[in-house]
Design a protein around this motif. Structure first.
Motif, PDB file in Angstrom:
ATOM      1  N   ASN A 280     -10.239 -12.962  79.293  1.00 24.61           N
ATOM      2  CA  ASN A 280      -9.164 -11.970  79.308  1.00 24.61           C
ATOM      3  C   ASN A 280      -8.310 -11.968  78.050  1.00 24.61           C
ATOM      4  N   ALA A 281      -8.764 -12.667  77.006  1.00 19.55           N
ATOM      5  CA  ALA A 281      -7.923 -12.805  75.811  1.00 19.55           C
ATOM      6  C   ALA A 281      -7.612 -11.451  75.181  1.00 19.55           C
ATOM      7  N   ILE A 282      -8.632 -10.595  75.060  1.00 21.26           N
ATOM      8  CA  ILE A 282      -8.405  -9.289  74.429  1.00 21.26           C
ATOM      9  C   ILE A 282      -7.549  -8.403  75.334  1.00 21.26           C
ATOM     10  N   LYS A 283      -7.738  -8.537  76.653  1.00 24.66           N
ATOM     11  CA  LYS A 283      -6.917  -7.777  77.596  1.00 24.66           C
ATOM     12  C   LYS A 283      -5.443  -8.151  77.466  1.00 24.66           C
ATOM     13  N   ILE A 284      -5.191  -9.431  77.223  1.00 22.63           N
ATOM     14  CA  ILE A 284      -3.809  -9.883  77.054  1.00 22.63           C
ATOM     15  C   ILE A 284      -3.209  -9.304  75.777  1.00 22.63           C
ATOM     16  N   LEU A 285      -4.038  -9.182  74.717  1.00 26.71           N
ATOM     17  CA  LEU A 285      -3.562  -8.534  73.495  1.00 26.71           C
ATOM     18  C   LEU A 285      -3.158  -7.089  73.776  1.00 26.71           C
ATOM     19  N   GLN A 286      -3.946  -6.439  74.591  1.00 25.20           N
ATOM     20  CA  GLN A 286      -3.681  -5.037  74.927  1.00 25.20           C
ATOM     21  C   GLN A 286      -2.391  -4.903  75.718  1.00 25.20           C
ATOM     22  N   ILE A 287      -2.179  -5.774  76.683  1.00 25.36           N
ATOM     23  CA  ILE A 287      -0.959  -5.742  77.494  1.00 25.36           C
ATOM     24  C   ILE A 287       0.275  -5.949  76.620  1.00 25.36           C
ATOM     25  N   ASN A 288       0.109  -6.767  75.573  1.00 25.50           N
ATOM     26  CA  ASN A 288       1.229  -7.033  74.668  1.00 25.50           C
ATOM     27  C   ASN A 288       1.317  -6.009  73.545  1.00 25.50           C
ATOM     28  N   GLN A 289       0.645  -4.859  73.739  1.00 29.20           N
ATOM     29  CA  GLN A 289       0.803  -3.676  72.888  1.00 29.20           C
ATOM     30  C   GLN A 289       0.385  -3.916  71.437  1.00 29.20           C
ATOM     31  N   TYR A 290      -0.745  -4.605  71.273  1.00 21.78           N
ATOM     32  CA  TYR A 290      -1.343  -4.679  69.945  1.00 21.78           C
ATOM     33  C   TYR A 290      -1.845  -3.279  69.558  1.00 21.78           C
ATOM     34  N   PRO A 291      -1.938  -2.957  68.262  1.00 21.40           N
ATOM     35  CA  PRO A 291      -2.431  -1.634  67.840  1.00 21.40           C
ATOM     36  C   PRO A 291      -3.812  -1.345  68.418  1.00 21.40           C
ATOM     37  N   GLU A 292      -4.064  -0.083  68.749  1.00 24.06           N
ATOM     38  CA  GLU A 292      -5.331   0.318  69.367  1.00 24.06           C
ATOM     39  C   GLU A 292      -6.534  -0.025  68.502  1.00 24.06           C
ATOM     40  N   GLU A 293      -6.382   0.124  67.162  1.00 23.00           N
ATOM     41  CA  GLU A 293      -7.519  -0.179  66.295  1.00 23.00           C
ATOM     42  C   GLU A 293      -7.880  -1.660  66.337  1.00 23.00           C
TER      43      GLU A 293
ATOM     44  N   ILE B 172      -7.459  -3.629  69.052  1.00 21.82           N
ATOM     45  CA  ILE B 172      -8.124  -3.824  70.346  1.00 21.82           C
ATOM     46  C   ILE B 172      -9.556  -3.298  70.299  1.00 21.82           C
ATOM     47  N   SER B 173      -9.733  -2.116  69.754  1.00 28.29           N
ATOM     48  CA  SER B 173     -11.078  -1.509  69.710  1.00 28.29           C
ATOM     49  C   SER B 173     -12.039  -2.359  68.901  1.00 28.29           C
ATOM     50  N   GLU B 174     -11.598  -2.785  67.731  1.00 30.16           N
ATOM     51  CA  GLU B 174     -12.479  -3.596  66.891  1.00 30.16           C
ATOM     52  C   GLU B 174     -12.793  -4.930  67.550  1.00 30.16           C
ATOM     53  N   ALA B 175     -11.792  -5.542  68.190  1.00 25.87           N
ATOM     54  CA  ALA B 175     -12.004  -6.818  68.867  1.00 25.87           C
ATOM     55  C   ALA B 175     -13.033  -6.685  69.985  1.00 25.87           C
ATOM     56  N   LEU B 176     -12.929  -5.600  70.772  1.00 27.19           N
ATOM     57  CA  LEU B 176     -13.898  -5.373  71.856  1.00 27.19           C
ATOM     58  C   LEU B 176     -15.297  -5.151  71.301  1.00 27.19           C
ATOM     59  N   GLU B 177     -15.388  -4.389  70.238  1.00 23.76           N
ATOM     60  CA  GLU B 177     -16.694  -4.099  69.635  1.00 23.76           C
ATOM     61  C   GLU B 177     -17.355  -5.375  69.125  1.00 23.76           C
ATOM     62  N   ILE B 178     -16.584  -6.209  68.445  1.00 27.38           N
ATOM     63  CA  ILE B 178     -17.136  -7.461  67.912  1.00 27.38           C
ATOM     64  C   ILE B 178     -17.549  -8.398  69.042  1.00 27.38           C
ATOM     65  N   SER B 179     -16.736  -8.503  70.100  1.00 27.91           N
ATOM     66  CA  SER B 179     -17.066  -9.409  71.210  1.00 27.91           C
ATOM     67  C   SER B 179     -18.355  -8.978  71.901  1.00 27.91           C
ATOM     68  N   ILE B 180     -18.568  -7.661  72.032  1.00 33.92           N
ATOM     69  CA  ILE B 180     -19.802  -7.162  72.654  1.00 33.92           C
ATOM     70  C   ILE B 180     -21.008  -7.516  71.794  1.00 33.92           C
ATOM     71  N   LYS B 181     -20.887  -7.344  70.479  1.00 39.56           N
ATOM     72  CA  LYS B 181     -21.989  -7.681  69.584  1.00 39.56           C
ATOM     73  C   LYS B 181     -22.310  -9.176  69.628  1.00 39.56           C
ATOM     74  N   LEU B 182     -21.277  -9.996  69.642  1.00 37.49           N
ATOM     75  CA  LEU B 182     -21.494 -11.442  69.689  1.00 37.49           C
ATOM     76  C   LEU B 182     -22.169 -11.865  70.991  1.00 37.49           C
ATOM     77  N   ASP B 183     -21.759 -11.246  72.106  1.00 34.44           N
ATOM     78  CA  ASP B 183     -22.393 -11.545  73.389  1.00 34.44           C
ATOM     79  C   ASP B 183     -23.869 -11.146  73.380  1.00 34.44           C
ATOM     80  N   MET B 184     -24.166  -9.980  72.816  1.00 30.36           N
ATOM     81  CA  MET B 184     -25.556  -9.531  72.747  1.00 30.36           C
ATOM     82  C   MET B 184     -26.386 -10.468  71.871  1.00 30.36           C
ATOM     83  N   LYS B 185     -25.802 -10.894  70.775  1.00 30.70           N
ATOM     84  CA  LYS B 185     -26.489 -11.818  69.879  1.00 30.70           C
ATOM     85  C   LYS B 185     -26.760 -13.142  70.578  1.00 30.70           C
TER      86      LYS B 185
END
Length: 536
Positions: free
Chosen positions: A501-514, A516-529
């Motif tokens: 839930n680390a990225i979700k917590i960043l989102q709740i604390n109002q980090y910039p959308e870009e 959050i988006s980049e963090a989610l994209e990178i985490s998905i790629k790392l999981d796939m790898k």
């Protein structure tokens, strides 16, 4: 017994079960422990482990003693784990009586409060430290004292002798003030020893306390043989405290003329040097009585506590409703581990480190004062080592990672010395990169868990859960997240943490959308790898 005033009696009754007020001078509290030869104990808790477990704060909570002697004794007991359990029944019998018989307990407490003077901290120096030795020319002091007596006796027959007497007095005056620094060192401890011995004699008349040391009367009598000589120091301290100027001046004149201070001081020190065992026996007796009152008070003020079941045969740790006593309204947890270690996962602030500290503190209090903060608990007799609070050593140019490496190296050495140990670690090797942290962590944790040792370790590296599943029980803490907030229930759960839930917590604390988006994209790629590597 010391007579009690009504106000003093009520004050002691009200304070029973309450946390102490006032400052704690740990330099003096630790004095007895630092100087004591604890070679016979199972383990002496290291400063590092005590720092990791917030031991000083814990001591301030546990300490309900009435005297400085009891405070020093209790501190030493909490820092030294013994494998000897033979006195547990005796101690519990005394604690039970102290808890149930209020009038009896208050009488004992009032006696002990007479040793609450700061100077009582120095009593232990009389049997732990080397005494000042007389100078090689000490025989001259006796000669000058005798000369003063002789000249004073001859003065009525020849008034001219006054000049010789004045000359001797001037010499004696220099010696007298030279000795003041020696005398001052013992003006704090010797009068307190007299008080200690008197109170020990009074308390030992109680049949219940005789069980602590049936032969204590012998030590008390031996110290009493020096009482008349030591009364001089008590009088000296009183005179200085009361500022009785006229009497003090006359008394000082007499002491100077006959060199009473250095002659009596070194005579008493010579005798005390041969009575170290007796002084320590009386000190230990008072310390034991006061520490047992402290334990009774601690239990009275604790909403939930238990006496542990101690096993010498295996490394079972079973706890029901275990909690950290320093945390107000602390959430309780259950755990059951039989001859295995524990790997904890979970996010920051979810409760991992607090739970690890709770295990360590309860094991210490269980093995030292037979009291745990839980509904029920089973513990082994085991040593405790920790690597929780580590920082850069800038003075010695050591990085965080290097400090951690040295700390854990000591654990690896202890894990193979034939005695079972409990190792407490928080975020192992977090000072280095991910791949090497996981590799080094896995190898180290597997090594530590051998040889009948137990490890409690927290980590963010969920990869370790699969690698260590054969030798570690898996537990985790998790948070509750909705669209606006993050809440923690601090409840220990079995199995490994599955949600991230680390990225979700960043989102709740109002980090910039870009971000959050980049963090989610990178985490998905790392999981796939990662998944692809596992398939291959």
């Amino acid at each position: 017994m010391f007579n009690l005033g009504k106000k003093e009696r009520e004050k002691l009754k009200i304070a029973f079960g309450e946390i102490k007020d006032g400052p704690f001078d740990f330099e003096m509290i630790e004095k007895y422990f630092r100087d004591k030869d604890n070679f016979e104990v199972f383990q002496i808790l290291s400063d590092k482990t005590c720092d990791d477990l917030d031991f000083d704060e814990m001591f301030c909570f546990l300490d309900r003693t009435n005297s400085r002697i009891g405070q020093q004794f209790l501190y030493n007991r909490l820092r030294t784990i013994s494998s000897n359990r033979i006195n547990i029944e005796r101690n519990e019998e005394i604690i039970s009586r102290l808890a149930q018989d209020e009038d009896f307990r208050v009488k004992i407490q009032k006696e002990l409060t007479q040793l609450n003077d700061f100077k009582a901290y120095y009593v232990s120096s009389l049997f732990q430290e080397e005494h000042i030795s007389p100078p090689k020319y000490f025989f001259i002091f006796r000669l000058l004292s005798f000369t003063s007596i002789l000249l004073l006796a001859l003065l009525p027959f020849n008034p001219q002798i006054i000049f010789a007497l004045i000359g001797v007095f001037v010499i004696n005056l220099g010696i007298h003030f030279w000795n003041k620094k020696n005398l001052f060192k013992y003006l704090q401890s010797i009068p307190q020893l007299l008080r200690l011995n008197r109170i020990a004699s009074s308390l030992h008349k109680e049949g219940l306390f005789k069980k602590i040391n049936p032969n204590l009367n012998r030590s008390i009598k031996i110290i009493n043989q020096l009482r008349n000589r030591m009364l001089f120091f008590q009088l000296e301290g009183k005179l200085q405290g009361d500022l009785a100027v006229i009497f003090w001046s006359t008394f000082e004149l007499i002491k100077t003329l006959f060199l009473l201070e250095p002659i009596l001081l070194f005579a008493v020190l010579k005798r005390l040097n041969t009575k170290r065992n007796e002084i320590e026996a009386v000190f230990t007796f008072i310390g034991e009585v006061d520490s047992l009152i402290s334990i009774a008070s601690l239990r009275k003020g604790s909403e939930l506590f238990c006496m542990p079941k101690i096993s010498e045969e295996d490394n079972t740790i079973i706890a029901e409703e275990l909690y950290h006593p320093l945390i107000q309204n602390c959430v309780t947890n259950n755990i059951s581990v039989l001859n295995k270690s524990v790997l904890l996962t979970g996010s920051n602030m979810s409760g991992k480190t607090t739970f690890i500290r709770s295990i360590g503190l309860n094991l210490i209090t269980g093995l030292t004062i037979n009291t745990c903060f839980a509904k029920a608990i089973n513990l082994p007799i085991i040593r405790i080592y920790s690597a929780i609070r580590i920082s850069d050593d800038l003075m010695n140019d050591k990085s965080y990672y290097f400090e951690e490496v040295l700390t854990i190296k000591e654990m690896l050495e202890k894990s193979r010395d034939g005695k079972p140990s409990l190792f407490l670690l928080d975020e192992i090797f977090k000072g280095t990169n991910t791949i090497e942290r996981i590799a080094g962590g896995k190898a180290t944790l597997s090594y530590l868990a051998q040889n009948n040792n137990v490890v409690f370790v927290s980590t963010h590296d969920t990869e370790l859960t699969d690698m260590l599943i054969d030798s570690y029980e898996l537990y985790h803490f998790s948070e509750l997240i909705d669209s606006k907030s993050v809440d923690f229930d601090f409840k220990l759960k079995t199995g490994k943490l599955k949600n991230r839930n680390a990225i979700k917590i960043l989102q709740i604390n109002q980090y910039p959308e870009e971000v959050i988006s980049e963090a989610l994209e990178i985490s998905i790629k790392l999981d796939m790898k990662k998944d692809n590597k596992e398939l291959n």
